[in-house]
Each structure stands twice: as C-alpha cells, then as structure tokens.
Design an enzyme around this catalytic site. Structure first.
Site, PDB file in Angstrom:
ATOM      1  N   ASN A   1      51.941  42.190  38.344  1.00 22.22           N
ATOM      2  CA  ASN A   1      52.152  43.169  37.215  1.00 22.22           C
ATOM      3  C   ASN A   1      53.831  42.760  36.919  1.00 22.22           C
ATOM      4  O   ASN A   1      54.380  43.466  37.577  1.00 22.22           O
ATOM      5  CB  ASN A   1      51.542  44.346  37.269  1.00 22.22           C
ATOM      6  CG  ASN A   1      51.987  45.350  35.917  1.00 22.22           C
ATOM      7  OD1 ASN A   1      52.915  44.879  35.321  1.00 22.22           O
ATOM      8  ND2 ASN A   1      51.193  46.261  35.816  1.00 22.22           N
TER       9      ASN A   1
ATOM     10  N   HIS B   1      48.041  42.175  28.726  1.00 18.94           N
ATOM     11  CA  HIS B   1      49.096  42.587  29.850  1.00 18.94           C
ATOM     12  C   HIS B   1      48.235  42.531  31.208  1.00 18.94           C
ATOM     13  O   HIS B   1      47.360  43.036  31.454  1.00 18.94           O
ATOM     14  CB  HIS B   1      49.583  43.903  29.479  1.00 18.94           C
ATOM     15  CG  HIS B   1      50.304  44.421  30.666  1.00 18.94           C
ATOM     16  ND1 HIS B   1      51.260  43.867  31.209  1.00 18.94           N
ATOM     17  CD2 HIS B   1      50.165  45.831  31.244  1.00 18.94           C
ATOM     18  CE1 HIS B   1      51.733  44.441  32.279  1.00 18.94           C
ATOM     19  NE2 HIS B   1      51.108  45.756  32.310  1.00 18.94           N
TER      20      HIS B   1
ATOM     21  N   CYS C   1      55.318  48.267  29.873  1.00 21.18           N
ATOM     22  CA  CYS C   1      54.578  47.093  29.830  1.00 21.18           C
ATOM     23  C   CYS C   1      54.175  46.697  28.280  1.00 21.18           C
ATOM     24  O   CYS C   1      53.833  45.418  28.227  1.00 21.18           O
ATOM     25  CB  CYS C   1      53.156  47.409  30.494  1.00 21.18           C
ATOM     26  SG  CYS C   1      53.874  47.704  32.431  1.00 21.18           S
TER      27      CYS C   1
HETATM   28  N1  COA Z   1      45.608  49.386  49.952  1.00 18.11           N
HETATM   29  C1  COA Z   1      44.280  49.942  50.409  1.00 18.11           C
HETATM   30  N2  COA Z   1      43.930  50.931  49.826  1.00 18.11           N
HETATM   31  C2  COA Z   1      44.645  51.635  48.798  1.00 18.11           C
HETATM   32  C3  COA Z   1      45.753  50.955  48.046  1.00 18.11           C
HETATM   33  C4  COA Z   1      46.336  49.738  48.801  1.00 18.11           C
HETATM   34  N3  COA Z   1      47.396  49.335  48.555  1.00 18.11           N
HETATM   35  N4  COA Z   1      46.280  51.768  47.052  1.00 18.11           N
HETATM   36  C5  COA Z   1      45.469  52.650  46.910  1.00 18.11           C
HETATM   37  N5  COA Z   1      44.480  52.519  47.899  1.00 18.11           N
HETATM   38  C6  COA Z   1      43.227  53.629  48.089  1.00 18.11           C
HETATM   39  C7  COA Z   1      43.793  54.883  47.709  1.00 18.11           C
HETATM   40  O1  COA Z   1      44.624  55.793  48.798  1.00 18.11           O
HETATM   41  C8  COA Z   1      42.144  55.451  47.704  1.00 18.11           C
HETATM   42  O2  COA Z   1      41.789  55.908  48.996  1.00 18.11           O
HETATM   43  P1  COA Z   1      40.808  57.351  49.102  1.00 18.11           P
HETATM   44  O3  COA Z   1      39.729  56.980  48.366  1.00 18.11           O
HETATM   45  O4  COA Z   1      40.663  57.373  50.584  1.00 18.11           O
HETATM   46  O5  COA Z   1      41.820  58.395  48.358  1.00 18.11           O
HETATM   47  C9  COA Z   1      41.413  54.351  47.217  1.00 18.11           C
HETATM   48  O6  COA Z   1      42.397  53.271  47.587  1.00 18.11           O
HETATM   49  C10 COA Z   1      41.111  54.307  45.717  1.00 18.11           C
HETATM   50  O7  COA Z   1      42.195  54.781  44.978  1.00 18.11           O
HETATM   51  P2  COA Z   1      42.362  54.807  43.534  1.00 18.11           P
HETATM   52  O8  COA Z   1      43.842  55.005  43.167  1.00 18.11           O
HETATM   53  O9  COA Z   1      41.217  55.358  43.006  1.00 18.11           O
HETATM   54  O10 COA Z   1      42.224  53.109  43.345  1.00 18.11           O
HETATM   55  P3  COA Z   1      41.760  52.287  42.042  1.00 18.11           P
HETATM   56  O11 COA Z   1      40.430  51.509  42.424  1.00 18.11           O
HETATM   57  O12 COA Z   1      41.979  53.108  40.875  1.00 18.11           O
HETATM   58  O13 COA Z   1      42.971  51.142  42.302  1.00 18.11           O
HETATM   59  C11 COA Z   1      44.986  50.785  41.038  1.00 18.11           C
HETATM   60  C12 COA Z   1      44.231  51.663  42.097  1.00 18.11           C
HETATM   61  C13 COA Z   1      46.665  51.263  40.959  1.00 18.11           C
HETATM   62  C14 COA Z   1      45.155  49.349  41.529  1.00 18.11           C
HETATM   63  C15 COA Z   1      44.579  51.215  39.850  1.00 18.11           C
HETATM   64  O14 COA Z   1      44.452  52.431  39.395  1.00 18.11           O
HETATM   65  C16 COA Z   1      45.291  50.327  38.666  1.00 18.11           C
HETATM   66  O15 COA Z   1      45.333  49.274  38.393  1.00 18.11           O
HETATM   67  N6  COA Z   1      45.863  51.274  37.685  1.00 18.11           N
HETATM   68  C17 COA Z   1      46.651  50.800  36.421  1.00 18.11           C
HETATM   69  C18 COA Z   1      47.792  50.303  37.007  1.00 18.11           C
HETATM   70  C19 COA Z   1      48.670  49.954  35.979  1.00 18.11           C
HETATM   71  O16 COA Z   1      48.386  48.966  35.035  1.00 18.11           O
HETATM   72  N7  COA Z   1      50.121  50.212  36.076  1.00 18.11           N
HETATM   73  C20 COA Z   1      51.069  49.515  35.333  1.00 18.11           C
HETATM   74  C21 COA Z   1      51.134  50.077  34.046  1.00 18.11           C
HETATM   75  S1  COA Z   1      50.343  49.514  32.760  1.00 18.11           S
END
Ligand code: COA
Length: 331
Positions: A282, A252, A112
């Site tokens: 993204n 980003h 990214c």
């Molecule tokens: N729909 C519903 N629930 C979801 C889900 C989806 N698409 N994806 C994850 N969950 C659930 C998880 O299973 C978890 O459930 P649990 O609490 O029962 O275990 C809950 O949501 C929270 O998961 P978590 O990973 O802590 O969520 P989050 O709030 O951190 O959001 C991302 C997840 C991936 C959106 C977030 O971490 C993120 O954006 N990270 C950066 C990603 C990124 O930028 N990547 C590219 C490289 S720069």
C-alpha cells in the site's frame, strides 16, 4: 472554447530497496503466508535514509515528462501524507528538482485518496485555462511513519511515487477525465491518524506526541469497501456507463481482499480489477498512479478501454474518476 484535461503520460518510480515478507518475518511476529493471504502483498520497496518524498516524486515526474516528450509543465500538484517536512509544502521542491522554475506548485493532503483529490484540482485548473500542462504526482515515504513494533501497519505499507501529466484537450478525446466524484466524512477522522504534529487537546489514547501512523484496520476495511463501491457507482451513473462497460477498475491498492470485495459488490469480474499490490504494497497517495503506470507498462491498459479509478483514505476521504484510456507513448 471548451477545454478538458487529458492524460498525456503516466510514470512510476520505486526506490531500489526491496523488502520481502520473509524480511519482515525476521522483524515481526508474522509470516509470508499470513501477509499474502490477508493482504495479497508479497513485497514492497522502502527508501534508504536520506531519500525524501520529493526525491521519489521528482523521479516519477521526470519520467512522465520524458514519456510525453515534454520539458515543461506550468503546474505541479503533489499528493502526499509524508511531505519532506510539515512546512513548507513538498511540491515547490519537486518543481525545482524538475527545473520548472517559477511554476505554481502545491500539496494536497487526503492520505490514500490524495491522488484523486490532486487530479481533480489539477484537471480543474487545466479546464479553466489556468494551466496548459499539469504534473499530478502521488508520492510517499510511508516507511518513515511506521511504528517499528506494529506488525499490522509494518507489513502493509511501501514507498514509491507515480505521476500523471495532464494537458489541455477537447471534450470526448481519449484520456479526458470524464467524471470525478469526491467525498469526505470527518466523523471517521480517528480511523487513520498521525497525531504527533497535531495542535489542540483532542489527541485520543495514543497521546499527543505519538509520531507513528495508526489505523483501525477492520473498520477501515469496511468503510473502504462501501465508499469505493459507491464512488464507482456515482461516476458510472453520471456517465450512463454500466458496470459491464468497465474494462479496468484501478482501485487504491490497500488490500487485495478490499479490491475483491469491491468487484464482488459491483458485480464486476474480479480480473477486471488491476492489481499490483503484490509487488508494491500500500503506497497511499502513490498507489493509483503506480497502478496506472504498471497497467500501461505491462500493456494491459489499451487505447479505447474504459477505466475507473477509485480510492478510500484517511479523513475519511474517498472518490472515483473515469476516463477512456488514451494512446500513450511508451519509452
Ligand atoms: N501477522 C500475523 N498476524 C497479524 C498481523 C500480521 N502482520 N497483523 C495482525 N495480525 C493478527 C491480529 O493480531 C489478530 O490476531 P487475534 O485474532 O489473535 O487478535 C488477527 O491477525 C486478525 O486481525 P485483524 O485486524 O482482524 O485482521 P484483518 O484480517 O482485518 O487484517 C488488515 C488486518 C490490517 C490487513 C486489514 O484490516 C486491512 O487491510 N485493513 C485496511 C487497511 C488499509 O487499507 N489501510 C490503509 C488506508 S486505506
């Protein structure tokens, strides 16, 4: 004579197929509400089978050349995590699709942050007199890397391409890249991976043949906020700009909550972060040039405004760049 690299045009291209959150809720255990609230994404675009990263890159590159009224560039740099194939690079294919016969063309891989790394190498070539016009393209077909059973990555990523044409200019001209800071930390290599094509024994739990994109979401979130904030501060310090001088922060587009957290830490009003993640998701290396093109096309980015670009990505890699927005042609 001292040369600088000046932004002469920006352009984006998205494949026509739109995938909404509702479409994904039919495929995964997720909802439109969850995706909007946790990421800010409403829809993204996916390629149809047969469309490659070089196809998207060439469309964006063509549009950037047309916007600038140019037919030629003598350097093509493509930032991508989803090259047409592991070897050879995608950029020579893009150059050929653009009719740029015989020009220098190479890929840059920094996930990214790839666009900022590519921008830096191309700008350096222009400053050194090795190129007069350079096309810098971020292009991705990330949908082809996603595990069909993983809702976390499945809802985030989209496909697309963005291009910037750089030309040689004079110091102080609007559009000159005024400061670029890049960084990396290989101890965070496991946060974002595609292991399938890796050589060597250290493949981790996902196994050596795992062909899919994997990320440790919450860890990536925290590191992205820290490094995008610090990179932005680095370019401000170098230029003697204050946070209040930033008219637009083009971060980003990984997650709208990341952008919010970065503006909050900087003390920048949230509305100065340019946001288009709602409509594209993204798009990894394509994210920043697509956001630049969106800001230009909607008239939000105007001549004389101070703009900081910043990103965090796999590697881990990160960076920021600053420029004063030029008077760009609009077709
Ligand atoms: N729909 C519903 N629930 C979801 C889900 C989806 N698409 N994806 C994850 N969950 C659930 C998880 O299973 C978890 O459930 P649990 O609490 O029962 O275990 C809950 O949501 C929270 O998961 P978590 O990973 O802590 O969520 P989050 O709030 O951190 O959001 C991302 C997840 C991936 C959106 C977030 O971490 C993120 O954006 N990270 C950066 C990603 C990124 O930028 N990547 C590219 C490289 S720069």
């Amino acid at each position: 004579m001292i040369r600088t690299a000046v932004v002469a045009a920006v352009a984006g291209h998205l494949p026509p197929r739109v995938v909404t959150n509702h479409d994904l809720a039919l495929r995964f255990d997720t909802t439109d509400e969850w995706i909007r609230a946790r990421t800010g994404i409403a829809r993204r675009h996916h390629v149809d089978p047969g469309t490659t990263t070089s196809d998207l890159a060439a469309r964006a590159g063509r549009r950037a050349l047309e916007n600038a009224g140019e037919e030629q560039a003598d350097l093509v740099v493509v930032a991508t995590t989803t090259p047409d194939r592991p070897c050879p690079a995608t950029a020579p294919t893009v150059a050929t699709k653009l009719g740029l016969t015989g020009v220098a063309a190479y890929d840059v891989s920094a996930v990214c942050t790839g666009f900022l790394y590519a921008l830096h190498t191309a700008a350096t070539a222009v400053q050194a007199g090795a190129a007069r016009r350079a096309l810098v393209i971020g292009a991705e077909t990330f949908s082809t890397l996603l595990d069909p059973s993983d809702r976390t990555t499945g809802v985030i990523f989209g496909d697309g391409a963005g291009a910037v044409l750089l030309r040689a200019g004079e110091p102080g001209e609007p559009g000159s890249l005024e400061s670029v800071h890049l960084g990396s930390d290989g101890t965070m290599a496991d946060l974002i991976t595609v292991r399938g094509r890796a050589a060597g024994p250290d493949h981790g739990d996902a196994g050596p043949d795992d062909p899919y994109f994997r990320m440790q979401g919450p860890q990536v979130f925290g590191a992205a906020v820290r490094h995008m904030t610090q990179s932005t501060r680095n370019v401000l310090d170098e230029l003697g700009w204050s946070v209040a001088d930033i008219d637009h922060l083009i971060g980003h587009q990984a997650n709208n909550r990341i952008l919010h957290a970065v503006t909050e830490r900087l003390g920048l009003p949230a509305q100065r972060a340019l946001v288009n993640i709602d409509r594209v998701g993204n798009t990894a290396a394509a994210s920043i040039p697509l956001a630049m093109a969106h800001g230009h096309d909607t008239g939000r980015l105007r001549k004389g405004q101070r703009v900081v670009l910043t990103a965090f990505g796999g590697g881990a890699t990160w960076g920021a760049a600053a420029l004063t927005w030029p008077d760009l042609p609009r077709l």
